[in-house]
Design a protein around this motif. Structure first.
Motif, mmCIF file in Angstrom:
data_model
loop_
_atom_site.group_PDB
_atom_site.id
_atom_site.type_symbol
_atom_site.label_atom_id
_atom_site.label_comp_id
_atom_site.label_asym_id
_atom_site.label_seq_id
_atom_site.Cartn_x
_atom_site.Cartn_y
_atom_site.Cartn_z
ATOM 1 N N VAL A 99 0.841 -1.199 0.000
ATOM 2 C CA VAL A 99 0.000 0.000 0.000
ATOM 3 C C VAL A 99 0.875 1.248 0.000
ATOM 4 O O VAL A 99 0.638 2.196 -0.768
ATOM 5 N N ALA A 100 1.897 1.259 0.848
ATOM 6 C CA ALA A 100 2.806 2.411 0.902
ATOM 7 C C ALA A 100 3.485 2.630 -0.443
ATOM 8 O O ALA A 100 3.644 3.768 -0.899
ATOM 9 N N LEU A 101 3.856 1.551 -1.092
ATOM 10 C CA LEU A 101 4.502 1.643 -2.397
ATOM 11 C C LEU A 101 3.554 2.269 -3.423
ATOM 12 O O LEU A 101 3.942 3.132 -4.207
ATOM 13 N N ALA A 102 2.298 1.852 -3.386
ATOM 14 C CA ALA A 102 1.331 2.330 -4.374
ATOM 15 C C ALA A 102 0.823 3.742 -4.082
ATOM 16 O O ALA A 102 0.540 4.505 -5.006
ATOM 17 N N THR A 108 13.014 4.715 -5.852
ATOM 18 C CA THR A 108 13.862 4.537 -7.030
ATOM 19 C C THR A 108 13.511 3.180 -7.642
ATOM 20 O O THR A 108 12.686 2.433 -7.105
ATOM 21 N N THR A 109 14.173 2.838 -8.721
ATOM 22 C CA THR A 109 13.960 1.515 -9.323
ATOM 23 C C THR A 109 14.314 0.420 -8.330
ATOM 24 O O THR A 109 13.596 -0.578 -8.212
ATOM 25 N N ALA A 110 15.395 0.617 -7.586
ATOM 26 C CA ALA A 110 15.770 -0.380 -6.568
ATOM 27 C C ALA A 110 14.672 -0.514 -5.516
ATOM 28 O O ALA A 110 14.354 -1.620 -5.066
ATOM 29 N N GLY A 111 14.073 0.601 -5.122
ATOM 30 C CA GLY A 111 12.985 0.567 -4.155
ATOM 31 C C GLY A 111 11.748 -0.115 -4.705
ATOM 32 O O GLY A 111 11.028 -0.815 -3.981
ATOM 33 N N LEU A 112 11.495 0.075 -6.010
ATOM 34 C CA LEU A 112 10.357 -0.595 -6.658
ATOM 35 C C LEU A 112 10.540 -2.112 -6.696
ATOM 36 O O LEU A 112 9.566 -2.853 -6.690
#
Length: 146
Positions: A99-102, A108-112
């Protein structure tokens, strides 16, 4: 993971041993992750695109959570209610991470990549712990798990 695979991993002649092992593994991985977040919050924050202060706070929380899970794993027969609480907490963490991600994070890409991977890992711990707990219940009651 399939139910059959989970049941096989949780099966043991000493069913509490499987619960304890999965709790201990969770404690080690969660503790290491929390320690990394707390000690290296700035560089990891830059790598993942997450606020360093947030990572530091999450790291401290994870270290404390891991200590509690380790304490539970050290018991010869962890209580079902406490193991269930760990399972629920792991599932909540996995859902809130996504949920936090969305909704909130701008990684960053690494975080994704990292965020869903760690959420899946935590959900996997929950599934293993739940399956092992059901196996303990099955052994204790003599009934077949549903």
């Amino acid at each position: 993971m399939s139910r059959t695979l989970l049941a096989g991993l949780a099966r043991s002649t000493r069913p509490h041993l499987a619960v304890r092992r999965f709790l201990a593994l969770d404690a080690v991985v969660t503790g290491a992750n929390g320690l990394a977040y707390a000690v290296a919050s700035r560089p990891l924050g830059e790598l993942l695109g997450v606020d360093a202060d947030l990572l530091f706070g999450l790291g401290l929380f994870l270290v404390l959570f891991a200590a509690g899970v380790a304490l539970l794993a050290s018991r010869p027969r962890p209580t079902a209610a406490l193991v269930g609480t760990v399972v629920d907490a792991n599932l909540l963490w996995a859902v809130l991470s996504l949920v936090a991600l969305a909704v909130w994070l701008e990684p960053t890409t690494a975080g994704l990549v990292w965020t869903p991977l760690q959420a899946a890992t935590v959900a996997g711990f929950a599934a293993l712990q739940w399956a092992a707990l059901r196996a303990v219940g099955h052994r204790a009651t003599g009934r077949r798990p549903q």
